[in-house]
Design a protein around this motif. Structure first.
Motif, PDB file in Angstrom:
ATOM      1  N   GLY A  42     -51.795  -7.499 -20.428  1.00 46.11           N
ATOM      2  CA  GLY A  42     -53.061  -6.771 -20.434  1.00 46.11           C
ATOM      3  C   GLY A  42     -52.971  -5.380 -21.013  1.00 46.11           C
ATOM      4  N   HIS A  43     -51.783  -4.778 -20.962  1.00 39.78           N
ATOM      5  CA  HIS A  43     -51.639  -3.404 -21.435  1.00 39.78           C
ATOM      6  C   HIS A  43     -51.122  -3.324 -22.871  1.00 39.78           C
ATOM      7  CE1 HIS A  43     -52.634  -1.209 -17.773  1.00 39.78           C
ATOM      8  NE2 HIS A  43     -52.081  -2.208 -17.122  1.00 39.78           N
ATOM      9  N   SER A  44     -51.163  -4.444 -23.582  1.00 38.51           N
ATOM     10  CA  SER A  44     -50.742  -4.433 -24.984  1.00 38.51           C
ATOM     11  C   SER A  44     -51.637  -3.517 -25.821  1.00 38.51           C
ATOM     12  CB  SER A  44     -50.776  -5.859 -25.545  1.00 38.51           C
ATOM     13  OG  SER A  44     -52.072  -6.438 -25.361  1.00 38.51           O
ATOM     14  N   VAL A  45     -52.913  -3.438 -25.453  1.00 32.60           N
ATOM     15  CA  VAL A  45     -53.834  -2.566 -26.192  1.00 32.60           C
ATOM     16  C   VAL A  45     -53.372  -1.118 -26.101  1.00 32.60           C
ATOM     17  CG1 VAL A  45     -56.179  -1.649 -26.250  1.00 32.60           C
ATOM     18  CG2 VAL A  45     -55.821  -4.087 -25.959  1.00 32.60           C
ATOM     19  N   GLY A  67     -49.426  -8.668 -38.327  1.00 29.44           N
ATOM     20  CA  GLY A  67     -50.472  -7.659 -38.178  1.00 29.44           C
ATOM     21  C   GLY A  67     -50.746  -7.337 -36.710  1.00 29.44           C
ATOM     22  N   THR A  68     -51.177  -6.102 -36.456  1.00 27.76           N
ATOM     23  CA  THR A  68     -51.431  -5.659 -35.085  1.00 27.76           C
ATOM     24  C   THR A  68     -52.608  -6.393 -34.458  1.00 27.76           C
ATOM     25  OG1 THR A  68     -50.605  -3.453 -35.662  1.00 27.76           O
ATOM     26  CG2 THR A  68     -51.872  -3.645 -33.640  1.00 27.76           C
ATOM     27  N   ALA A  69     -53.677  -6.610 -35.207  1.00 32.54           N
ATOM     28  CA  ALA A  69     -54.879  -7.244 -34.661  1.00 32.54           C
ATOM     29  C   ALA A  69     -54.605  -8.670 -34.167  1.00 32.54           C
ATOM     30  CB  ALA A  69     -55.999  -7.227 -35.699  1.00 32.54           C
ATOM     31  N   PRO A  70     -53.971  -9.547 -34.967  1.00 32.04           N
ATOM     32  CA  PRO A  70     -53.663 -10.883 -34.463  1.00 32.04           C
ATOM     33  C   PRO A  70     -52.718 -10.861 -33.258  1.00 32.04           C
ATOM     34  CG  PRO A  70     -53.462 -10.826 -36.848  1.00 32.04           C
ATOM     35  CD  PRO A  70     -53.605  -9.410 -36.391  1.00 32.04           C
ATOM     36  N   ALA A  71     -51.792  -9.905 -33.246  1.00 28.67           N
ATOM     37  CA  ALA A  71     -50.853  -9.804 -32.119  1.00 28.67           C
ATOM     38  C   ALA A  71     -51.584  -9.450 -30.830  1.00 28.67           C
ATOM     39  CB  ALA A  71     -49.781  -8.762 -32.430  1.00 28.67           C
ATOM     40  N   LEU A  72     -52.571  -8.556 -30.917  1.00 25.11           N
ATOM     41  CA  LEU A  72     -53.354  -8.198 -29.732  1.00 25.11           C
ATOM     42  C   LEU A  72     -54.159  -9.394 -29.227  1.00 25.11           C
ATOM     43  CD1 LEU A  72     -54.667  -4.609 -30.573  1.00 25.11           C
ATOM     44  CD2 LEU A  72     -52.961  -5.247 -28.875  1.00 25.11           C
ATOM     45  N   SER A  73     -54.765 -10.124 -30.137  1.00 27.34           N
ATOM     46  CA  SER A  73     -55.529 -11.309 -29.734  1.00 27.34           C
ATOM     47  C   SER A  73     -54.630 -12.334 -29.052  1.00 27.34           C
ATOM     48  CB  SER A  73     -56.208 -11.938 -30.957  1.00 27.34           C
ATOM     49  OG  SER A  73     -57.236 -11.111 -31.451  1.00 27.34           O
ATOM     50  N   LEU A  82     -58.539 -10.352 -26.329  1.00 27.63           N
ATOM     51  CA  LEU A  82     -58.576 -11.344 -27.403  1.00 27.63           C
ATOM     52  C   LEU A  82     -59.654 -10.972 -28.421  1.00 27.63           C
ATOM     53  CD1 LEU A  82     -58.367 -15.189 -26.863  1.00 27.63           C
ATOM     54  CD2 LEU A  82     -59.848 -14.206 -28.601  1.00 27.63           C
ATOM     55  N   ALA A  83     -60.839 -10.575 -27.932  1.00 31.13           N
ATOM     56  CA  ALA A  83     -61.936 -10.206 -28.822  1.00 31.13           C
ATOM     57  C   ALA A  83     -61.645  -8.907 -29.567  1.00 31.13           C
ATOM     58  CB  ALA A  83     -63.233 -10.072 -28.015  1.00 31.13           C
ATOM     59  N   PHE A  84     -60.914  -7.983 -28.931  1.00 29.79           N
ATOM     60  CA  PHE A  84     -60.620  -6.689 -29.545  1.00 29.79           C
ATOM     61  C   PHE A  84     -59.841  -6.856 -30.846  1.00 29.79           C
ATOM     62  CE2 PHE A  84     -58.250  -2.661 -29.974  1.00 29.79           C
ATOM     63  CZ  PHE A  84     -59.302  -1.762 -29.881  1.00 29.79           C
ATOM     64  N   GLY A  85     -59.001  -7.894 -30.908  1.00 30.30           N
ATOM     65  CA  GLY A  85     -58.221  -8.136 -32.111  1.00 30.30           C
ATOM     66  C   GLY A  85     -59.052  -8.485 -33.326  1.00 30.30           C
ATOM     67  N   PHE A  86     -60.359  -8.795 -33.110  1.00 35.38           N
ATOM     68  CA  PHE A  86     -61.220  -9.198 -34.222  1.00 35.38           C
ATOM     69  C   PHE A  86     -62.135  -8.071 -34.700  1.00 35.38           C
ATOM     70  CE2 PHE A  86     -60.057 -13.215 -32.269  1.00 35.38           C
ATOM     71  CZ  PHE A  86     -59.826 -14.043 -33.364  1.00 35.38           C
ATOM     72  N   GLY A  91     -44.649  -6.723 -30.410  1.00 34.59           N
ATOM     73  CA  GLY A  91     -44.367  -5.735 -31.448  1.00 34.59           C
ATOM     74  C   GLY A  91     -43.788  -6.375 -32.694  1.00 34.59           C
ATOM     75  N   ILE A  92     -42.876  -7.323 -32.515  1.00 34.00           N
ATOM     76  CA  ILE A  92     -42.307  -8.053 -33.656  1.00 34.00           C
ATOM     77  C   ILE A  92     -43.402  -8.842 -34.367  1.00 34.00           C
ATOM     78  CG2 ILE A  92     -40.709  -9.892 -34.322  1.00 34.00           C
ATOM     79  CD1 ILE A  92     -38.920  -8.979 -31.993  1.00 34.00           C
ATOM     80  N   LEU A  93     -44.272  -9.488 -33.555  1.00 29.34           N
ATOM     81  CA  LEU A  93     -45.384 -10.249 -34.122  1.00 29.34           C
ATOM     82  C   LEU A  93     -46.332  -9.339 -34.895  1.00 29.34           C
ATOM     83  CD1 LEU A  93     -46.756 -13.068 -34.239  1.00 29.34           C
ATOM     84  CD2 LEU A  93     -48.031 -12.409 -32.187  1.00 29.34           C
ATOM     85  N   ALA A  94     -46.577  -8.131 -34.357  1.00 28.22           N
ATOM     86  CA  ALA A  94     -47.472  -7.179 -35.014  1.00 28.22           C
ATOM     87  C   ALA A  94     -46.907  -6.716 -36.354  1.00 28.22           C
ATOM     88  CB  ALA A  94     -47.711  -5.975 -34.101  1.00 28.22           C
TER      89      ALA A  94
END
Length: 387
Positions: A218-221, A354-360, A283-287, A347-350
Motif C-alpha cells: 500500500g505504501h508503494s505510492v 516504468g513507474t506507473a505500471p509498477a504502481l498498478s 491500481l488506478a493511480f498508475g493510469f 523498484g526493479i519493475l519500475a
C-alpha cells in the motif's frame, strides 16, 4: 519526517535517476524496524515512555543536522542517505512503541479510540503542510537548479530544528507512561511473551497480518512518488511537495473517519473493506497522466491508508493487555520493516517497465492478497464478526 521525505526523495532521485535507489534508501530506513522494534517494545514496557520519546526526538534532530552539513558542503552521496536511513530507522524502531503505548496512560479507557484518532489527525495535519513547505522551499532556493545542495541542506537544518523543538515540547507530557515492575528485565523472555500472546489471540494475529500486507504493497505510492512525479507528471520539487500535501489532506479525513466509526460493531469488516479500496485506488493511480487526476486520487489514497492504519492500531490496542501493549505495538512497527520485501522488486519493475505500471501492479497485489486472506484465513474471518 514529512519534509525529509520530500528532500530525501527529490535529492536521491536527481542524484541517481533510479527508482531502485529510492527503494534501497527506504530499505535502509525500514530494516532496523524489523530487527529492533521488538526490543523497543520491551523498553517501552519497562521504562519511562516519556523519557524515551524526548531522547529519540533529540537524537533525530542531531542526525538531521549532521545530514544537512553533509549536503550543504557537497559531501553527501547515496551512501550517506543509506547510513542516515539506518540511524533514523533504528531510533524510530526503539521509540515508536512508546509513542503509541503511552496513549492509555494519558486518557481514560473509554476515550482511547478517539485519542488515537486525534493523534493521527495531528500527525496527518503535518503531512499536509510539511511536504508543500519543503517542496516550495527547495524550488525557491534552487531556482531551477535540480542539483541544489544549498536548498536541500537548508531544509535539513529546518528539519533538525523541528525535531529538537519536538523533544522540548515532549517534556511537558504529564504522564511518564512507565510500567512499575520489581523483576529485572529479561529481554528474550519478554519478547517471547509478546509473540506468544499475538499467536494465541486470533484477532490480534489477524490484525498483525492486516498491517504487514498493506505496508508491503500500500505504501508503494509514497516510495516511488518522486519518480512518478518527474517521469509521468513532469513535475519538479514543488509539485512533489503539493502531491504529498494532498496525500496528507486525505489522511486527515481518514483520521476523522476513524473517530466517526468508533461506535460500529463490525470494525474488522470495515477495516478489510478500506484495505481493498486502498489497493484499487493505487491500481488506478498508475493510469493517471495529469496533475488533476493525480491530486484527486492521491487524496483518496491518503484517506484510505490513514483510516485503515489508524483503525488497525486502535483495534490492536483494544484487544491487547496493557502490560504487553508496548511489545505488541512494536510488532505493528515491524510491519513497516516488511516493505523491502515488496519495494525492491517493485523498484526493479519500475526501472524495467516504468513507474506507473509498477504502481498498478502493487495495488493489484494488495487487493488480491487481502481478498485471499479473507477467504482462506479463519483468523481474518474471525475479525469480521460483530463485537
Amino acid at each position: 519526517m514529512n519534509m525529509q521525505q520530500v528532500a530525501r526523495g527529490w535529492f536521491v532521485y536527481e542524484l541517481t535517476e533510479s527508482a531502485l535507489h529510492l527503494a534501497l534508501v527506504l530499505v535502509s530506513f525500514t530494516l532496523p524496524q524489523v530487527l529492533l522494534s521488538l526490543l523497543g517494545g520491551v523498553v517501552a514496557d519497562r521504562f519511562s515512555k516519556r523519557r524515551i520519546i524526548i531522547v529519540a526526538q533529540f537524537l533525530n534532530g542531531i542526525a538531521a543536522l549532521a545530514m544537512g552539513v553533509l549536503v550543504l558542503t557537497g559531501i553527501a552521496d547515496f551512501v550517506h542517505f543509506i547510513a542516515f536511513g539506518v540511524l533514523s530507522g533504528s531510533i524510530l524502531a526503539l521509540s515508536f512503541p512508546s509513542r503509541h503505548a503511552i496513549v492509555p496512560a494519558l486518557v481514560p479507557e473509554r476515550l482511547v479510540f478517539s485519542a488515537i484518532a486525534l493523534n493521527s489527525t495531528a500527525m496527518n495535519t503535518a503531512r499536509v503542510c510539511a511536504p508543500a513547505v519543503a517542496g516550495l522551499l527547495i524550488a525557491w532556493i534552487a531556482g531551477g537548479d535540480t542539483t541544489s545542495n544549498l536548498a536541500v541542506g537548508i531544509v535539513y537544518f529546518v528539519i533538525a530544528g523541528l525535531y529538537i523543538g519536538a523533544s522540548t515540547i515532549s517534556m511537558f507530557i504529564s504522564a511518564a507512561g512507565s510500567v512499575q515492575s520489581k523483576r529485572r528485565v529479561r529481554i528474550k523472555e519478554d519478547m517471547l511473551e509478546a509473540l506468544r500472546f499475538v499467536r494465541r489471540h486470533p484477532s490480534v494475529w489477524a490484525l498483525v497480518w492486516l498491517a504487514i500486507v498493506p505496508f508491503m504493497f500500500g505504501h508503494s505510492v509514497n516510495t516511488f512518488l518522486p519518480a512518478f512525479n518527474e517521469v509521468v507528471l513532469q513535475g519538479g520539487a514543488d509539485n512533489l511537495g503539493i502531491l504529498l500535501s494532498f496525500l496528507g489532506v486525505g489522511a486527515i479525513f481518514g483520521s476523522l473517519t476513524l473517530a466517526a466509526l468508533s461506535h460500529l460493531r463490525r470494525k474488522g469488516a470495515v477495516l478489510i473493506g478500506l484495505l481493498i479500496a486502498w489497493g484499487v485506488a493505487i491500481l488506478a493511480f498508475g493510469f493517471v497522466s495529469s496533475n488533476a487526476y493525480a491530486f484527486a486520487l492521491i487524496t483518496l489514497i491518503g484517506w484510505l491508508s490513514s483510516s485503515s492504519m489508524a483503525m488497525n492500531r486502535a483495534l490492536t490496542q483494544m484487544h491487547t493487555n496493557t502490560r504487553l501493549l508496548g511489545r505488541v505495538m512494536s510488532i505493528d512497527m515491524m510491519a513497516h520493516g516488511m516493505m523491502p520485501l515488496s519495494v525492491v522488486p517493485i523498484g526493479i519493475l519500475a526501472d524495467t517497465v516504468g513507474t506507473a505500471p509498477a504502481l498498478s501492479a502493487s495495488g493489484f497485489m494488495l487487493v488480491a492478497i487481502i481478498i485471499g486472506m479473507l477467504y482462506f484465513s479463519p483468523t481474518v474471518r474471525h475479525l469480521t464478526k460483530p463485537r
